[in-house]
Design a protein around this motif. Structure first.
Motif, PDB file in Angstrom:
ATOM      1  N   LEU A   1     -11.027  11.294   2.582  1.00 55.08           N
ATOM      2  CA  LEU A   1     -10.276  10.852   3.747  1.00 55.08           C
ATOM      3  C   LEU A   1      -8.959  11.613   3.850  1.00 55.08           C
ATOM      4  CD1 LEU A   1     -10.674   6.976   3.356  1.00 55.08           C
ATOM      5  CD2 LEU A   1     -12.101   8.530   4.696  1.00 55.08           C
ATOM      6  N   PRO A   2      -8.517  11.936   5.055  1.00 56.67           N
ATOM      7  CA  PRO A   2      -7.208  12.589   5.207  1.00 56.67           C
ATOM      8  C   PRO A   2      -6.072  11.605   4.967  1.00 56.67           C
ATOM      9  CG  PRO A   2      -8.185  12.153   7.352  1.00 56.67           C
ATOM     10  CD  PRO A   2      -9.225  11.788   6.344  1.00 56.67           C
ATOM     11  N   VAL A   3      -4.963  12.117   4.440  1.00 57.99           N
ATOM     12  CA  VAL A   3      -3.764  11.315   4.198  1.00 57.99           C
ATOM     13  C   VAL A   3      -2.668  11.804   5.139  1.00 57.99           C
ATOM     14  CG1 VAL A   3      -2.047  10.593   2.507  1.00 57.99           C
ATOM     15  CG2 VAL A   3      -4.409  11.030   1.786  1.00 57.99           C
ATOM     16  N   THR A   4      -2.108  10.895   5.908  1.00 56.14           N
ATOM     17  CA  THR A   4      -1.008  11.226   6.813  1.00 56.14           C
ATOM     18  C   THR A   4       0.312  10.998   6.091  1.00 56.14           C
ATOM     19  OG1 THR A   4      -2.313  10.589   8.746  1.00 56.14           O
ATOM     20  CG2 THR A   4       0.075  10.749   9.034  1.00 56.14           C
ATOM     21  N   LYS A   5       1.082  12.039   5.922  1.00 56.83           N
ATOM     22  CA  LYS A   5       2.317  11.963   5.147  1.00 56.83           C
ATOM     23  C   LYS A   5       3.446  11.369   5.982  1.00 56.83           C
ATOM     24  CE  LYS A   5       5.132  14.832   2.052  1.00 56.83           C
ATOM     25  NZ  LYS A   5       5.317  16.200   1.498  1.00 56.83           N
ATOM     26  N   LYS A   6       4.093  10.318   5.453  1.00 58.66           N
ATOM     27  CA  LYS A   6       5.251   9.712   6.101  1.00 58.66           C
ATOM     28  C   LYS A   6       6.550  10.254   5.521  1.00 58.66           C
ATOM     29  CE  LYS A   6       5.287   5.458   7.322  1.00 58.66           C
ATOM     30  NZ  LYS A   6       5.299   3.973   7.298  1.00 58.66           N
TER      31      LYS A   6
END
Length: 403
Positions: A144-149
């Protein structure tokens, strides 16, 4: 999203009866932590097969064995057998520790309706760039892709995709560092019982919520454990609270909600429906760090029940905006308080950590106010001294006049 080739190939050949049987861990966890779900597969043996745990035959005859919320009681050697030929043992060792990163569900429950999804939050101590997350559905793993905050935090879009349940976790490249695992479950009912997302540790407080799809107002809810209604004194409209949880609280829970969609119409009809049952399992978790303060104002972290491999400590600071930062330079059991905010600690062990301590909130003294108070106190003291001196002088004068 692309399935792991190794898992897909493995699952495709599980039922083949070729060669000596072999036991595999389909989830490919590098380390297994207390509370994990484990899925073992017997490759090279067609059903029915014989599973053994520590040489004791099991009732399961399928090629897949699922062990839910493991504890050290599940430790041992797992084998599968077909036509008199037995596999080499698969050794399961459960670590009673917390893993290296935290995967959490900030909003919503772990039970979702078909087509819904959840946003999971991944919190790590170092740069997020080397972390990847995965989903485990129908015995196959997906990346799964991880969206960086920010540098230490990211989000993961978690969906079931027509499966009844799926497990999500994250790992750091080329290491055995991983996060905890979270499981989402699907329901096709309007009423949902929301159990805790993470494993329930002994002595924790649990809140079960009876929710209704679409944001309906729950007028009243009844909760049942193993089809027996629970103590109504612990129910507050749509919530059932369990304090100091023990294994006696284990069982299947469900709720019956009376509700209406009052936010759509004030004249909305009232309905009553039942949820799917959800299993609750209370287990003994990792030891808890304890945070104390000495007479000098220093914070001290300890872990009485930690093993000898837990030799250092980690400290975390949360500012007023809610941003958590690891104090990288601090590894000892004691730190000095300098900046105002919230502090927590945990013991660092060989393959994981203790549970976090309860937070300590520190408010740094305001020196401006302190100086003002000191000035006022000094002024009052000076006034008292002047008054006492004046009174003594007056008494002396009066005494002289009398003579």
């Amino acid at each position: 999203m692309k399935a792991f080739l190794s898992l897909s190939v493995l699952f495709a050949v599980i039922r083949e009866n070729i060669g000596k049987p072999t036991v595999f861990d389909l989830r490919k966890y590098p380390l297994v932590y207390v509370g994990d779900d484990i899925t073992l597969a017997c490759k090279g043996a067609a059903e029915p097969i014989t599973w053994k745990i520590n040489a004791v035959e099991q009732s399961n005859k399928n090629s897949i064995m699922i062990v839910m919320m493991v504890t050290p009681e599940n430790n041992g050697k797992y084998t599968c057998q077909k036509n008199g030929e037995e596999s080499d043992p698969f050794t399961l060792t459960v670590l009673v520790l917390e893993p290296h990163a935290q995967l959490s569900l900030p909003i919503g429950g772990a039970v979702i309706t078909k087509g819904e999804a959840r946003i999971l939050t991944l919190q790590v101590d170092e740069d997020l760039e080397k972390w990847k997350c995965f989903a485990f559905r129908n015995n196959v793993g997906y990346m799964l892709p991880v969206t960086k905050k920010n540098k230490n935090m990211g989000t993961v879009y978690a969906e079931l995709q027509d499966t009844e349940r799926a497990t999500f976790w994250c790992m750091k490249n080329k290491t055995n560092h991983r996060s905890n695992a979270l499981t989402l479950k699907m329901t096709e009912r309007l009423v949902m019982l929301e159990p805790p997302v993470a494993p329930v540790w002994r002595d924790e407080t649990i809140t079960l919520r009876c929710a209704v799809w679409g944001g309906a107002e729950v007028i009243q809810a009844e909760f049942y454990k193993d089809n027996v209604i629970v103590n109504k004194k612990r129910v507050q409209r749509d919530k059932y609270k369990i304090t100091n949880a023990t294994e006696l609280n284990n069982g299947e829970y469900k709720c019956i909600a009376t509700y209406k969609y009052s936010h759509i119409s004030s004249a909305a009809a009232t309905h009553t429906h039942e949820s799917d049952p959800q299993e609750l399992k209370v287990i003994g978790g990792p030891p808890v760090a304890v945070l104390g303060i000495d007479n000098k104002g220093s914070l001290q972290c300890s872990c009485k029940h930690c093993e000898s491999v837990c030799k250092t400590y980690e400290w975390y600071y949360t500012d007023n905006s809610g941003t958590r930062t690891k104090l990288q330079e601090e590894t000892k059991h004691e730190i000095n308080l300098i900046v105002g905010g919230s502090y927590i600690c945990r013991a660092a062990c060989q393959d994981g950590f203790s549970r976090f301590s309860t937070p300590h909130v520190y408010q740094r003294p305001s020196y401006g106010v302190g100086v003002a108070v000191a000035v006022v106190l000094a002024s009052i003291l000076m006034l008292i001294i002047i008054l006492v001196a004046f009174k003594c002088r007056r008494s002396a004068v009066n005494g002289t006049g009398q003579r």
